[in-house]
Design an enzyme around this catalytic site. Structure first.
Site, PDB file in Angstrom:
ATOM      1  N   ARG A 129      35.363  36.561  44.707  1.00 30.27           N
ATOM      2  CA  ARG A 129      36.447  36.957  43.794  1.00 30.27           C
ATOM      3  C   ARG A 129      37.031  35.717  43.134  1.00 30.27           C
ATOM      4  NH1 ARG A 129      42.208  39.675  45.415  1.00 30.27           N
ATOM      5  NH2 ARG A 129      42.369  41.196  43.724  1.00 30.27           N
TER       6      ARG A 129
ATOM      7  N   THR B   4      44.491  36.988  48.796  1.00 24.60           N
ATOM      8  CA  THR B   4      44.842  35.579  48.552  1.00 24.60           C
ATOM      9  C   THR B   4      45.698  34.989  49.672  1.00 24.60           C
ATOM     10  OG1 THR B   4      46.741  36.290  47.245  1.00 24.60           O
ATOM     11  CG2 THR B   4      44.717  35.790  46.043  1.00 24.60           C
TER      12      THR B   4
ATOM     13  N   HIS C 255      42.064  45.727  51.607  1.00 25.33           N
ATOM     14  CA  HIS C 255      42.195  44.406  52.231  1.00 25.33           C
ATOM     15  C   HIS C 255      42.517  44.556  53.718  1.00 25.33           C
ATOM     16  CE1 HIS C 255      42.800  42.846  48.101  1.00 25.33           C
ATOM     17  NE2 HIS C 255      43.729  43.766  47.954  1.00 25.33           N
TER      18      HIS C 255
ATOM     19  N   ASN D 268      52.236  43.034  47.757  1.00 23.42           N
ATOM     20  CA  ASN D 268      53.181  42.652  46.684  1.00 23.42           C
ATOM     21  C   ASN D 268      53.764  43.784  45.875  1.00 23.42           C
ATOM     22  OD1 ASN D 268      53.018  39.827  46.986  1.00 23.42           O
ATOM     23  ND2 ASN D 268      50.992  39.895  46.049  1.00 23.42           N
TER      24      ASN D 268
ATOM     25  N   TYR E 154      52.322  34.521  49.290  1.00 25.73           N
ATOM     26  CA  TYR E 154      53.142  35.539  49.953  1.00 25.73           C
ATOM     27  C   TYR E 154      52.722  35.631  51.413  1.00 25.73           C
ATOM     28  CZ  TYR E 154      49.016  38.577  49.390  1.00 25.73           C
ATOM     29  OH  TYR E 154      47.741  39.108  49.447  1.00 25.73           O
TER      30      TYR E 154
ATOM     31  N   HIS F  25      41.222  46.497  38.674  1.00 23.84           N
ATOM     32  CA  HIS F  25      42.341  47.273  38.120  1.00 23.84           C
ATOM     33  C   HIS F  25      42.370  47.261  36.587  1.00 23.84           C
ATOM     34  CE1 HIS F  25      42.923  46.412  42.234  1.00 23.84           C
ATOM     35  NE2 HIS F  25      43.808  45.472  42.148  1.00 23.84           N
TER      36      HIS F  25
ATOM     37  N   ASP G  66      43.360  50.100  47.455  1.00 26.11           N
ATOM     38  CA  ASP G  66      44.129  48.843  47.468  1.00 26.11           C
ATOM     39  C   ASP G  66      45.036  48.736  48.698  1.00 26.11           C
ATOM     40  OD1 ASP G  66      44.714  46.287  46.511  1.00 26.11           O
ATOM     41  OD2 ASP G  66      46.563  46.980  45.577  1.00 26.11           O
TER      42      ASP G  66
ATOM     43  N   HIS H 106      38.044  49.079  47.173  1.00 29.22           N
ATOM     44  CA  HIS H 106      38.987  47.957  47.050  1.00 29.22           C
ATOM     45  C   HIS H 106      40.110  48.119  48.064  1.00 29.22           C
ATOM     46  CE1 HIS H 106      40.932  44.573  44.897  1.00 29.22           C
ATOM     47  NE2 HIS H 106      42.036  45.139  45.358  1.00 29.22           N
TER      48      HIS H 106
HETATM   49  O1  LIG Z   1      45.487  43.812  45.942  1.00 29.33           O
HETATM   50  C1  LIG Z   1      45.316  43.506  44.762  1.00 29.33           C
HETATM   51  O2  LIG Z   1      44.260  43.735  44.232  1.00 29.33           O
HETATM   52  C2  LIG Z   1      46.369  42.926  44.001  1.00 29.33           C
HETATM   53  C3  LIG Z   1      47.227  41.959  44.356  1.00 29.33           C
HETATM   54  C4  LIG Z   1      47.083  41.108  45.525  1.00 29.33           C
HETATM   55  C5  LIG Z   1      45.839  40.357  45.563  1.00 29.33           C
HETATM   56  O3  LIG Z   1      44.981  40.506  44.747  1.00 29.33           O
HETATM   57  C6  LIG Z   1      45.618  39.376  46.638  1.00 29.33           C
HETATM   58  O4  LIG Z   1      46.558  38.977  47.303  1.00 29.33           O
HETATM   59  O5  LIG Z   1      44.470  39.005  46.830  1.00 29.33           O
HETATM   60  C7  LIG Z   1      48.407  41.755  43.523  1.00 29.33           C
HETATM   61  O6  LIG Z   1      48.386  42.137  42.341  1.00 29.33           O
HETATM   62  O7  LIG Z   1      49.398  41.186  44.040  1.00 29.33           O
END
Ligand SMILES: O=C(O)/C=C(\CC(=O)C(=O)O)C(=O)O
Length: 329
Positions: free
Chosen positions: A149, A102, A58, A287, A74, A206, A282, A56
């Site tokens: 997702r 996201t 990004h 955030n 964000y 999570h 992660d 996990h």
């Molecule tokens: O990185 C994660 O899993 C959690 C995130 C961000 C998220 O999911 C995203 O922006 O896609 C969160 O709780 O802000």
């Protein structure tokens, strides 16, 4: 939705498009208070098993190459595939699963670009809308995408109707993909019927975000354990102690015994469902408001929740390989 000040009623979609065009040609400004990912993480003391997968993480942009989505909640700092893969090598992971963040909405280009430049060492999880074509799904599959997702965390996304999500799930199921779900623990009762109707493997992000100030054997976490017990297609990532912890201590300043309040929760899931758990850094930790963890010390969290070599092998190698690289197992 009420239009923004200065935006004539009935025109917000048009103005959003215009904003997207303007932003494409400018630098993005980070959300106020944004914490950038930790520079110079330590080498973990815990030696990851050979072939370990960071399941996990990004990529963010870079915004100048892959603009952030107009509908994002964000604006992050950039976090490129090169930086992600340098971290992978530094920590001792062999592979990554890159999850669409996201801030990129359903524009999967940055994530897909990371996969195709990974030399086969990364697979991905996308965000798609019902308008996605079969050709686009096929192209993503060839690039290494193996899941979609569905995000129910209200601060991160606008609402998507459940019939649209079920339609997407039924279209990705024949590809052998799975569904990753992200939600807050308090929302599990309301989402239960929808989740249990999904036709694929379902991976919870999570641990369903438990409130770790509540007892590990209390009704809220017990409902999550029941969800996993009664549904053998449900897996969980036992990740993000830095997001869930209330008391710390933080994975900073050499602390190799961090986030102790999360340990009983994650360990319970690992020991109860050893063949259905995954772990990820992660990175780059979107955030986080409180602190940015040292990723090397985060890796040192793993033996606290998976205390034996056998559990570690399943969590870090066997399970993610079975889900993301089944052809190699
Ligand atoms: O990185 C994660 O899993 C959690 C995130 C961000 C998220 O999911 C995203 O922006 O896609 C969160 O709780 O802000």
């Amino acid at each position: 939705m009420k239009p923004a000040p200065g935006v004539p009623a009935g025109r917000p979609a048009f103005y959003r498009q215009q904003l997207a065009l303007v932003e494409r040609d400018m630098e993005f400004t980070k959300t106020p208070g944004w914490l950038d990912w930790y520079q110079g993480p330590t080498k973990p003391q815990f030696k990851l098993p050979a072939g370990a997968v960071d399941a996990h993480c990004h990529v963010f942009g870079p915004g100048a190459e892959f603009p952030y989505a107009p509908e994002r909640k964000y604006t992050p700092c950039d976090a490129s595939k090169h930086q992600l893969y340098a971290l992978r090598d530094h920590l001792g992971f062999a592979r990554n699963v890159v999850v669409q963040a996201t801030c990129h909405g359903a524009d999967n280009r940055a994530m897909v670009d990371a996969l195709v430049h990974s030399g086969g060492k990364a697979r991905g999880v996308a965000t798609v809308r019902r308008s996605v074509t079969d050709g686009e799904l096929k192209a993503m599959h060839e690039a290494g995408v193996r899941g979609v997702r569905f995000n129910f965390v209200k601060r991160l996304v606008d609402f998507t109707p459940k019939d649209e999500l079920l339609e997407i799930a039924s279209r990705i199921a024949p590809l052998g993909w799975h569904v990753v779900i992200y939600f807050e623990a308090v929302d599990l009762p309301e989402l239960w019927d929808f989740f249990t109707a999904l036709p694929t493997t379902v991976v919870v992000d999570h641990m369903g975000r438990p409130d770790v100030s509540k007892p590990v054997d209390g009704p809220e976490f017990e409902l999550f354990l029941k969800f996993m017990r009664e549904n053998e297609n449900v897996w969980s990532k036992v990740s993000c102690p830095e997001r869930l912890s209330v008391t710390g201590p933080r994975a900073l300043d050499g602390e190799r015994n961090a986030y102790r309040d999360v340990v009983p929760f994650a360990r319970k899931v690992v020991e109860s469902f050893p063949d259905r758990v995954l772990w990820g850094t992660d990175w780059p930790h979107p955030n986080l408001k409180d602190h940015m963890p040292d990723d090397g010390l985060l890796v040192d969290f793993i033996p606290h929740i998976a205390p034996t070599a056998e559990l570690q092998q399943k969590l870090l190698v066997d399970n993610p390989m079975r889900l993301y690289w089944p052809e190699e197992v």
